[in-house]
Design an enzyme around this catalytic site. Structure first.
Site, PDB file in Angstrom:
ATOM      1  N   HIS A 639       0.978  -1.069   0.018  1.00 31.25           N
ATOM      2  CA  HIS A 639      -0.058  -0.146  -0.133  1.00 31.25           C
ATOM      3  C   HIS A 639       0.845   1.264  -0.064  1.00 31.25           C
ATOM      4  O   HIS A 639       1.987   1.084   0.361  1.00 31.25           O
ATOM      5  CB  HIS A 639      -0.747   0.094   1.309  1.00 31.25           C
ATOM      6  N   ASP A 641       1.032   5.035   1.899  1.00 32.11           N
ATOM      7  CA  ASP A 641       0.603   5.686   3.200  1.00 32.11           C
ATOM      8  C   ASP A 641       0.147   6.897   2.837  1.00 32.11           C
ATOM      9  O   ASP A 641       0.325   7.565   1.764  1.00 32.11           O
ATOM     10  CB  ASP A 641       1.707   5.894   4.042  1.00 32.11           C
ATOM     11  N   HIS A 691       4.736   0.027  -0.028  1.00 34.46           N
ATOM     12  CA  HIS A 691       5.460  -0.903   0.874  1.00 34.46           C
ATOM     13  C   HIS A 691       4.381  -1.939   1.327  1.00 34.46           C
ATOM     14  O   HIS A 691       3.251  -1.770   1.361  1.00 34.46           O
ATOM     15  CB  HIS A 691       6.285  -0.450   1.939  1.00 34.46           C
ATOM     16  N   ARG A 701       3.980  -8.739  17.268  1.00 34.96           N
ATOM     17  CA  ARG A 701       4.982  -7.312  17.096  1.00 34.96           C
ATOM     18  C   ARG A 701       4.139  -6.214  17.234  1.00 34.96           C
ATOM     19  O   ARG A 701       2.930  -6.185  16.824  1.00 34.96           O
ATOM     20  CB  ARG A 701       5.342  -7.783  15.502  1.00 34.96           C
TER      21      ARG A 701
END
Ligand code: NAG
Ligand code: NAG
Ligand code: NAG
Length: 710
Positions: A639, A641, A691, A701
């Site tokens: 995607h 940002d 990314h 995480r």
């Protein structure tokens, strides 16, 4: 500074041969020691009468009394009476300072053209009816003051010859009667120092006296008569003002920073009881305890007394006691359940030291004091004072742990030198009327001058003010120092809230320096200078920003809140079109951390953005913590940002807390597979840096993400 040299030159000057200072002191009080230091400074030859003799001369609060001084003087004069050239200065010592040396004193005495010169006062006492008998004076003070006089030995002998009084009879009345008898006055040849050329009595004369600072010299000047008095006498209720003058004349404070008993006794023997007071919710308490542990002093010589008034801090105190209590000689904790009030607890702490014959020093430390100097205990002990405080103030504020002066009703008043001292333009050891928050008291003082059990109550005063009030009455000494040392500072407690799990995170506005120390990575400064900034992929920067503690607390705070978004597209933020791809996340505003987070971005991220991507001003759009889990949301599809830049801070540790994870920039086929905890990635958002979040295969995480826009 040239001063030590000057002091040494004086050491080799011979005493003025024909001048002797006589004084009466039955005890070596702090005031007496100050007098003696000022006499040494100017090289006066001093003989002390009555030392260690019991004082029967009455209470200094009563107008009468003091006869013991006349008796002692009369006895002492027997050995000097035949020395026709000997000039004797007889003065008080508990509340007297020399402002100049023997040469000036002798010159002024001789100019007075009398064989005996008494100090003069504006007030007549102890008998007002005697006023009519006093000679009129054109200019100056009219009445005799017995606190100081100077004269030839044979004349002084004549002066006291007829003394047959009791020790608690009035010396003032005796000398007054001699003076008011015209025959004796002429015969003994007595005059008064009407214009304060030699003696400055401060009682009733405070407005006449100012300090004049000239280069390195400080001198008290009488403005009314334009004179420079040699002897300053803080008689009557002027003790505080004398203390203030004593901070400067004759630069005595340079002596006070010197160390007389530095090495001896300090080794392994001296036992300190540290009283710790947590009287209100206080940020950064775990840092407080870790600094306490770092104090450079053998723990087996330290006893701890902890008064924790706050439920809120129970866990922190408990865990400190559990983990480290055993390292100390002894430890006693009074908790919130004991329902002990501030003043009572402070009395108890002091009393523990007072009653323990092994205790040498009591060190009182409030939890809001950030004591950074690990040598503090040693430095304070070396000053060898009865009561002493290190100067600490609020960061860049004038708020500190001492007052320079008192108002007439006993509350705060700002002294002329307050700002200079707080801002460290004047360095030294100061006699001040009020200290709080952190101070040291000699145990021997607690067992003598301060042996009344209840020092922290006095009328309606709060505990600190009551303590100072009592110390002022008993010790005449109350100090605050900075002999070139920086000790630390005081936290602001004003906006501390206790409704979060990790409340310190919210302290970025109130205590920014402490916030930085706890949460910002130690190598951030290097990153700011361009060092330590890595570029793992084109135009992707990587640098340290958070400490482990910051990462842990942020994650724990989010889990504590627990309302993770479900990742479906009903989230209003996504409808609003901010986030292109839904994540499992909690936004900073959901935990009420938005303002603080933006402040963090502004203070710590913006300076770097503006360096790395020059020409961009930083504005912030979104900030949230993302959670990746294999069985929840392991990865994020490719995607853009909705940002110009994105920062992405790794909040935990790959290989330990989770496996897999990382970030891949598709256009460059470049991955960061081992994010470092506390480090942030910073990369362009829209357009170039398409990314994806690589799959987390095990564990959980966490990353903190912020979108930044121009
Ligand atoms: C003291 O003696 C001097 C002369 O020696 C004289 O001028 C002066 O008036 C005398 N003072 C008094 C108070 O008697
Ligand atoms: C900071 O940088 C120094 C030198 O590169 C390094 O030794 C140290 O471990 C770093 N500190 C942390 C907390 O990573
Ligand atoms: C991306 O890089 C990996 C090795 O880092 C390589 O195996 C792969 O072929 C590359 N893919 C493309 C599309 O270039």
């Amino acid at each position: 500074p040239p001063l030590p040299l000057i002091m040494c030159l004086l050491c080799f000057l011979p005493y003025a041969e024909n001048l002797l200072v006589l004084t009466v002191a039955t005890k070596q009080t702090e005031g007496f020691r100050r007098f003696r230091r000022s006499a040494q400074f100017f090289n006066y030859k001093v003989q002390v009468l009555g030392l260690d003799e019991e004082w029967k001369g009455g209470d200094d609060k009563k107008p009468a009394g003091g006869g013991q001084k006349v008796r002692l003087l009369k006895t002492a004069l027997k050995q000097y009476a035949d020395d026709a050239d000997l000039i004797i200065l007889f003065i008080e010592s508990y509340d007297v300072l020399f402002a100049s040396g023997p040469t000036e004193l002798l010159k002024k005495f001789k100019q007075a053209k009398s064989k005996v010169v008494f100090s003069a006062e504006n007030y007549i006492y102890p008998d007002r009816k005697l006023e009519a008998k006093y000679p009129q004076v054109r200019d100056g003070k009219r009445f005799l003051g017995s606190g100081g006089f100077i004269g030839y030995a044979p004349n002084l002998k004549k002066l006291v010859e007829e003394w047959k009084g009791q020790d608690d009879d009035s010396d003032q009345l005796f000398y007054t009667n001699v003076f008011l008898d015209p025959e004796k006055r002429e015969n003994i040849n007595i005059s008064l120092d009407h214009r304060s050329r030699i003696f400055q009595n401060l009682n009733g004369a405070l407005d006449e006296v100012v300090l004049k600072f000239e280069n390195a010299r400080v001198r008290a000047r009488n403005l009314l008569y334009d004179t420079l008095p040699v002897v300053i006498h803080g008689n009557g209720p002027t003790k505080l003002q004398l203390n203030y003058l004593g901070n400067y004349i004759p630069q005595i404070w340079t002596f006070e920073t010197g160390c007389t008993v530095c090495d001896e006794g300090l080794q392994s023997l001296t036992v300190i009881l540290i009283g710790i007071f947590i009287e209100q919710p206080t940020p950064f308490l775990s840092q407080f305890f870790s600094r306490l542990r770092k104090l450079h002093y053998p723990k087996q010589r330290i006893q701890l007394f902890i008064h924790n008034h706050e439920e809120h801090h129970l866990m922190q105190v408990d865990s400190f006691v559990k983990e480290h209590g055993k390292e100390y000689l002894a430890i006693k904790v009074i908790g919130p359940d004991d329902e002990m009030e501030n003043a009572e607890a402070r009395n108890l702490g002091m009393d523990l030291c007072r009653k323990d014959p092994d205790c040498d020093y009591y060190f009182s430390l409030d939890a809001e004091v950030v004591l950074k100097n690990t040598e503090t205990l040693r430095i304070l002990i070396e000053q060898n004072k009865l009561v002493i405080a290190p100067l600490v103030s609020r960061h860049e504020k004038l708020w500190s742990n001492f007052w320079g002066a008192l108002s007439p009703d006993g509350y705060y008043a700002r002294s002329e030198d307050y700002v200079d001292i707080v801002q460290r333009r004047r360095v030294g050891l100061w006699n001040v009327p009020y200290i709080s928050s952190v101070y040291m008291v000699k145990a021997s003082t607690l067992r003598s001058e301060l042996d009344q059990g209840d020092l922290f109550h006095s009328g309606k005063l709060d505990a600190d003010m009551a303590f100072c009030h009592n110390v002022r009455n008993q010790v005449n000494s109350h100090r605050n120092m900075r002999p070139g040392n920086k000790f630390g500072h005081i936290l602001s407690l004003e906006n501390y809230q206790t409704n979060h799990l990790h409340n310190d995170l919210w302290q970025i506005f109130s205590n920014p320096e402490d916030w930085r120390e706890k949460y910002i990575h130690e190598n951030y400064t290097a990153a700011l200078k361009g060092k330590l900034v890595e570029m793992p992929c084109p135009d992707v920067y990587w640098f340290p920003i958070f400490t482990d503690t910051a990462c842990d607390e942020l994650v724990e705070e989010m889990e504590h809140y627990g309302k993770w978004s479900t990742g479906d597209n009903t989230d209003s933020r996504i409808q609003g079109g901010y986030e292109n791809v839904p994540t499992i996340d909690i936004h900073m505003n959901q935990i009420g951390f938005e303002r603080e987070w933006y402040k963090f971005l502004l203070d710590y991220i913006a300076p770097i953005t503006e360096k790395l991507y020059p020409g961009y001003y930083t504005k912030f759009e979104l900030a949230f913590v993302v959670r990746y889990k294999p069985d929840e949301q392991p990865s994020l599809m490719p995607h853009h940002d909705a940002s110009t830049f994105t920062i992405n801070i790794a909040l935990n540790r790959v290989g330990i807390d989770y496996e897999g994870g990382g970030c891949r920039f598709l256009r460059y086929n470049c991955s960061i597979r081992a994010p470092r905890k506390g480090w942030t990635l910073m990369h362009p958002g829209r357009l170039t840096h398409y990314h994806e979040g690589l799959p987390t295969t095990k564990g959980t995480r966490y990353i903190a993400v912020s979108f930044l826009d121009p």
